[in-house]
Motif scaffolding. Structure first.
Motif, short mmCIF file in Angstrom:
data_model
loop_
_atom_site.label_atom_id
_atom_site.label_comp_id
_atom_site.label_asym_id
_atom_site.label_seq_id
_atom_site.Cartn_x
_atom_site.Cartn_y
_atom_site.Cartn_z
N UNK A 165 0.83 -1.21 0.00
CA UNK A 165 0.00 0.00 0.00
C UNK A 165 0.86 1.26 0.00
N UNK A 166 1.91 1.26 0.81
CA UNK A 166 2.80 2.42 0.82
C UNK A 166 3.50 2.57 -0.53
N UNK A 167 3.87 1.45 -1.14
CA UNK A 167 4.49 1.53 -2.45
C UNK A 167 3.53 2.17 -3.45
N UNK A 168 2.28 1.74 -3.44
CA UNK A 168 1.28 2.33 -4.34
C UNK A 168 1.16 3.83 -4.11
N UNK A 169 1.17 4.23 -2.86
CA UNK A 169 1.07 5.65 -2.54
C UNK A 169 2.26 6.42 -3.12
N UNK A 170 3.46 5.96 -2.83
CA UNK A 170 4.64 6.68 -3.28
C UNK A 170 4.80 6.62 -4.80
N UNK A 171 4.54 5.49 -5.40
CA UNK A 171 4.81 5.30 -6.83
C UNK A 171 3.74 5.91 -7.72
N UNK A 172 2.49 5.64 -7.42
CA UNK A 172 1.43 6.05 -8.34
C UNK A 172 0.78 7.37 -7.96
N UNK A 173 0.72 7.68 -6.69
CA UNK A 173 -0.08 8.83 -6.28
C UNK A 173 0.71 10.02 -5.74
N UNK A 174 1.78 9.76 -5.04
CA UNK A 174 2.46 10.83 -4.32
C UNK A 174 3.11 11.84 -5.25
N UNK A 179 5.18 -4.55 -14.06
CA UNK A 179 4.61 -4.09 -15.32
C UNK A 179 3.25 -3.43 -15.10
N UNK A 180 2.43 -4.03 -14.25
CA UNK A 180 1.12 -3.46 -13.96
C UNK A 180 1.24 -2.12 -13.24
N UNK A 181 2.21 -2.01 -12.34
CA UNK A 181 2.42 -0.72 -11.66
C UNK A 181 2.84 0.35 -12.64
N UNK A 182 3.71 0.02 -13.56
CA UNK A 182 4.14 1.03 -14.55
C UNK A 182 2.99 1.44 -15.44
N UNK A 183 2.15 0.48 -15.80
CA UNK A 183 0.98 0.79 -16.61
C UNK A 183 0.03 1.69 -15.83
N UNK A 184 -0.15 1.40 -14.56
CA UNK A 184 -1.01 2.21 -13.72
C UNK A 184 -0.48 3.63 -13.57
N UNK A 185 0.82 3.75 -13.38
CA UNK A 185 1.42 5.08 -13.19
C UNK A 185 1.27 5.93 -14.44
#
Length: 105
Positions: free
Chosen positions: A26-35, A96-102
């Motif tokens: 969850x923290x990774x998602x916050x820092x990578x995609x949203x922060x 890969x999914x995180x990069x696509x999301x970002x």
């Protein structure tokens, strides 16, 4: 708490492992995609792992020093660390999914 004594010994370590793997993700998602757009994959991973690890240490120290009904446990720190590692594995599996999301933000 009498009902807890019925649980297998060290079964709470599984809970620590699961919670800290989710916490790291969850923290990774916050820092990578949203922060911040400037945070790259590695920076976000380091931040999320560091935050989870330091949080775990602080919680164990506070349990030991400020409460009478709970105690700090080194085994909990080990379980937290393993959970963080499991979180890292899942993050790398979904890279890969995180990069696509970002790219959508």
């Amino acid at each position: 708490m009498p009902h807890i004594s019925d649980a297998p010994e060290n079964s709470d370590k599984i809970v620590h492992l699961l919670v800290y793997s989710i916490f790291t993700g969850l923290w990774f998602c916050y820092f990578y995609a949203l922060k911040q757009k400037k945070d790259n994959f590695s920076t976000s991973l380091i931040k999320s792992c560091s935050l989870a690890f330091v949080y775990g240490i602080v919680v164990e120290i506070l349990q030991e020093s400020l409460t009478t009904s709970r105690s700090g446990d080194f085994k909990d720190l080990i379980a937290n660390s393993v959970g963080i590692f499991v979180g890292i594995l899942f993050i790398f599996l979904a890279k890969t999914q995180f990069r696509r999301l970002k790219s959508k933000f």
